[in-house]
Each structure stands twice: as C-alpha cells, then as structure tokens.
Design a protein around this motif. Structure first.
Motif, PDB file in Angstrom:
ATOM      1  N   ASP A   7      24.224  41.004   1.239  1.00 37.16           N
ATOM      2  CA  ASP A   7      24.367  40.099   0.151  1.00 37.16           C
ATOM      3  C   ASP A   7      23.050  39.926  -0.459  1.00 37.16           C
ATOM      4  N   LEU A   8      22.248  39.885   0.562  1.00 37.61           N
ATOM      5  CA  LEU A   8      20.744  39.554   0.535  1.00 37.61           C
ATOM      6  C   LEU A   8      19.222  40.708   0.285  1.00 37.61           C
ATOM      7  N   VAL A   9      20.045  41.718  -0.384  1.00 36.60           N
ATOM      8  CA  VAL A   9      19.389  43.019  -0.170  1.00 36.60           C
ATOM      9  C   VAL A   9      19.634  43.576  -1.271  1.00 36.60           C
ATOM     10  N   ARG A  10      19.691  43.576  -2.589  1.00 39.64           N
ATOM     11  CA  ARG A  10      19.939  44.511  -3.784  1.00 39.64           C
ATOM     12  C   ARG A  10      18.484  45.452  -3.857  1.00 39.64           C
ATOM     13  N   ASN A  11      19.175  46.862  -4.502  1.00 39.66           N
ATOM     14  CA  ASN A  11      17.803  47.565  -5.513  1.00 39.66           C
ATOM     15  C   ASN A  11      18.850  47.794  -7.162  1.00 39.66           C
ATOM     16  N   VAL A  12      18.101  47.017  -7.721  1.00 42.19           N
ATOM     17  CA  VAL A  12      18.437  47.504  -9.422  1.00 42.19           C
ATOM     18  C   VAL A  12      18.604  48.850  -9.890  1.00 42.19           C
ATOM     19  N   VAL A  13      17.956  49.185  -9.077  1.00 41.65           N
ATOM     20  CA  VAL A  13      17.215  50.678  -9.830  1.00 41.65           C
ATOM     21  C   VAL A  13      18.814  51.719  -9.216  1.00 41.65           C
ATOM     22  N   LYS A  14      18.743  51.889  -7.800  1.00 38.68           N
ATOM     23  CA  LYS A  14      20.506  51.862  -7.140  1.00 38.68           C
ATOM     24  C   LYS A  14      21.819  51.749  -8.069  1.00 38.68           C
ATOM     25  N   GLU A  15      21.490  50.984  -8.038  1.00 41.69           N
ATOM     26  CA  GLU A  15      22.975  49.885  -8.885  1.00 41.69           C
ATOM     27  C   GLU A  15      22.977  49.983 -10.559  1.00 41.69           C
ATOM     28  N   LYS A  16      21.592  50.731 -11.284  1.00 44.80           N
ATOM     29  CA  LYS A  16      21.579  51.685 -12.489  1.00 44.80           C
ATOM     30  C   LYS A  16      21.642  52.877 -13.086  1.00 44.80           C
ATOM     31  N   LEU A  17      20.551  53.532 -11.437  1.00 38.62           N
ATOM     32  CA  LEU A  17      21.603  54.858 -11.768  1.00 38.62           C
ATOM     33  C   LEU A  17      23.020  54.891 -11.013  1.00 38.62           C
ATOM     34  N   ALA A  18      24.031  54.342  -9.784  1.00 42.28           N
ATOM     35  CA  ALA A  18      24.959  54.565  -9.873  1.00 42.28           C
ATOM     36  C   ALA A  18      25.978  54.682 -11.649  1.00 42.28           C
ATOM     37  N   ARG A  19      25.634  54.043 -12.478  1.00 42.51           N
ATOM     38  CA  ARG A  19      25.952  53.244 -13.311  1.00 42.51           C
ATOM     39  C   ARG A  19      25.819  54.017 -14.739  1.00 42.51           C
ATOM     40  N   ASP A  20      24.669  55.145 -14.548  1.00 42.20           N
ATOM     41  CA  ASP A  20      24.336  56.725 -14.845  1.00 42.20           C
ATOM     42  C   ASP A  20      23.277  55.801 -16.096  1.00 42.20           C
ATOM     43  N   GLU A  21      23.212  54.841 -15.745  1.00 39.58           N
ATOM     44  CA  GLU A  21      21.726  54.624 -16.935  1.00 39.58           C
ATOM     45  C   GLU A  21      20.328  54.483 -16.651  1.00 39.58           C
ATOM     46  N   VAL A  22      19.386  54.779 -16.824  1.00 40.52           N
ATOM     47  CA  VAL A  22      18.040  55.133 -17.483  1.00 40.52           C
ATOM     48  C   VAL A  22      17.130  53.513 -16.733  1.00 40.52           C
ATOM     49  N   ALA A  23      16.763  54.190 -15.384  1.00 42.89           N
ATOM     50  CA  ALA A  23      16.181  52.742 -15.092  1.00 42.89           C
ATOM     51  C   ALA A  23      14.249  53.373 -14.997  1.00 42.89           C
ATOM     52  N   LEU A  24      13.780  51.907 -15.782  1.00 47.13           N
ATOM     53  CA  LEU A  24      12.509  52.208 -16.528  1.00 47.13           C
ATOM     54  C   LEU A  24      11.041  51.537 -15.282  1.00 47.13           C
ATOM     55  N   SER A  25      10.272  52.317 -15.046  1.00 45.27           N
ATOM     56  CA  SER A  25       8.860  51.685 -13.662  1.00 45.27           C
ATOM     57  C   SER A  25       7.644  51.668 -14.190  1.00 45.27           C
ATOM     58  N   MET A  26       6.804  50.819 -14.217  1.00 47.14           N
ATOM     59  CA  MET A  26       5.442  51.240 -14.527  1.00 47.14           C
ATOM     60  C   MET A  26       4.960  51.569 -12.817  1.00 47.14           C
ATOM     61  N   THR A  27       3.826  51.244 -13.097  1.00 52.37           N
ATOM     62  CA  THR A  27       3.069  51.972 -11.624  1.00 52.37           C
ATOM     63  C   THR A  27       2.158  50.989 -11.491  1.00 52.37           C
ATOM     64  N   VAL A  28       1.738  50.175  -9.996  1.00 56.31           N
ATOM     65  CA  VAL A  28       0.114  49.646 -10.388  1.00 56.31           C
ATOM     66  C   VAL A  28      -0.571  50.025  -9.956  1.00 56.31           C
ATOM     67  N   ARG A  29      -1.827  49.983 -10.108  1.00 60.28           N
ATOM     68  CA  ARG A  29      -2.927  50.978 -10.032  1.00 60.28           C
ATOM     69  C   ARG A  29      -3.759  50.049  -9.144  1.00 60.28           C
ATOM     70  N   LEU A  30      -3.889  48.731 -10.185  1.00 61.46           N
ATOM     71  CA  LEU A  30      -5.589  47.622 -10.889  1.00 61.46           C
ATOM     72  C   LEU A  30      -5.129  46.660 -10.137  1.00 61.46           C
ATOM     73  N   VAL A  31      -3.487  45.758 -10.800  1.00 66.91           N
ATOM     74  CA  VAL A  31      -3.236  45.142 -10.431  1.00 66.91           C
ATOM     75  C   VAL A  31      -3.441  44.279  -8.920  1.00 66.91           C
TER      76      VAL A  31
END
Length: 265
Positions: A7-31
């Motif tokens: 109940d303490l750890v969840r991954n919203v990407v896994k949840e969206k993929l399980a619902r066949d939804e698109v997960a949007l990502s950005m890349t961190v290289r600078l900040v």
C-alpha cells in the motif's frame, strides 16, 4: 491500522499501462534540484527519467530527485550509465521505481538486468534494509520484495540492429516490463541516420509492438519529440510510453521562443 508494504509503493506508469493508457515522460539531464519534480507535475507528466548515461548528474542527485518524485506521485526512472549490477542496486535503493537499460543487444543481457533489479524469486537483488519506497518503515523481507518487485519497472532500450533482431526474445524475458526504442541510435545502427520516416523505422516499431503484444509487454517511443506525427502514428499502432524531450530542450525552446517574440516587438 496496520499498513501493508504494497500500500506504500505505487507506480503510476504501471497503472496507466495496465489500463492501456499513454504515459508521458520527460528526461532530466540538466536540473540538479528537486524543483524539476514540481515542474514535471505541473506540466502534466506521469513520469520522468534521470539520464545518467548522457549527463554529469550524480547518484546522490538522482536519489534526491527520485525521493521527491515518489512523494509527489510521479514515477521516477533512471537511465543507467552502464549495466553493472551494483549500479542498478544503488539506483533502485536510492528511490527509483524503474531502470532504463541502454546497450542491451540480447535476451541474456536483458535477463541480467532483471536479475539485478528484482528481488528473489524473480531476481537476485539484495535486501539492504529499510527502503525509501516504504517510507523507511520495517517490513518482512518477503513482503518488501513482493511489493517493490510489483512496482519496479525494467525498461530495455532497443537502439541497435542487433537488439531489433533479438526483440522477440528480449520481450519474452520474465521481469522485463517495457521495450523502449531509441530511434536516433537505431537509425544510425540501421544505416539510415536521421531518416525517421524511413520504412525501416516503421517496420522496427511494428516488430516491437508485435513482440510486446505477444508477450504481454509494452513499447515506448524515444527520440521523436520533434516529429509529433510519427509519435501519433506509433501510438495508434500500439505504443504506450512516450518520451517527449529533455529539460534542456524545453528550456532552450521556451527561451528562444520568448526572445524571438520580444525582438519582434
């Protein structure tokens, strides 16, 4: 009330993929500070990955950003600088909910990444005590292993001709969650550098989507943020994870647009 580890750890990407939804990502290289998490959340991203392969960011910086992201409800991933098991363990123990493994060209290499990233019985990851994923609470090792394994994603980059040839075998590996096509590098490997609309690129995505569907996995689109029509085409074909660009490109593009607008006045 007793709290369960799951109940303490969840991954919203896994949840969206399980619902066949698109997960949007950005890349961190600078900040290098946790403000990037709030920016990503305000912008509407589901996840980001900290790119330790193509930046000078440290493990410590990556960990601090990952910890903030977990508390903000954004899934933090880290693109590995290499495939060493101790590197994978340190990154995940530091708060990442997934690793993105570059330079994988065989099912055996993918299997080794899974072994390092997953606790037994699926892998060989060592239990190192309390984890930030659990809010540093203590739970039985078996309970932690089950909960964290369920939430942790193993993402395998497909960026060479050899990886593409082995894509079905890679997708079949238990514990691999997502195949992520690095279109720039794949084009270079196929001898069609920069030709993103080439039939070989379309064929590569079709082959990847077919392999993922066959083995119950998901496909990601990378390196095409400047080609939204191609992204839309591949999402229509079945891709469900989209890398949209880097913090550097967002800053440069936004600043350039504003500077041009002001000069036009």
């Amino acid at each position: 009330m007793k709290v369960a580890a799951r109940d303490l750890v969840r991954n919203v990407v896994k949840e969206k993929l399980a619902r066949d939804e698109v997960a949007l990502s950005m890349t961190v290289r600078l900040v290098r500070t946790a403000e990037i998490v709030t920016i990503a959340k305000t912008a509407g991203f589901d996840t980001f990955y900290i790119d330790l392969e193509h930046s000078t960011l440290s493990f410590e910086t990556a960990s601090q950003i990952c910890l903030t992201a977990m508390n903000a409800g954004i899934a933090p991933f880290v693109r590995l600088p290499n495939l060493a098991p101790d590197v994978i363990a340190r990154i995940l123990d530091g708060g990442a909910l997934g690793v993105i493994a570059p330079h994988v060209e065989s099912a055996e290499q993918a299997k080794q990444v899974v072994k390092a990233a997953k606790f037994p019985p699926l892998g060989e990851r060592s239990h190192g005590g309390v984890l930030p994923h659990m809010g540093f609470r203590s739970f039985p090792a078996a309970e932690v292993g089950e909960a964290v394994n369920a939430a942790t994603m193993v993402v395998i980059m497909i960026e060479t001709k050899e990886a593409l040839e082995a894509i079905d075998e890679i997708a079949a590996i238990d514990g691999v969650d997502l195949l992520f096509i690095g279109t720039n590098d794949l084009c270079a490997s196929l001898g069609i550098g920069g030709q993103f609309e080439h039939q070989l690129v379309h064929d590569a995505y079709a082959k990847g989507i077919a392999a993922c569907r066959k083995h119950g996995k998901h496909l990601g689109v990378g390196g095409l943020n400047a080609h939204p029509k191609l992204v839309a085409q591949f999402v229509e074909m079945g891709a469900r994870y989209v890398s949209t660009g880097t913090d550097i490109s967002f800053l440069v593009n936004g600043a350039s647009t504003q500077a041009a607008r002001m000069r036009d006045l």
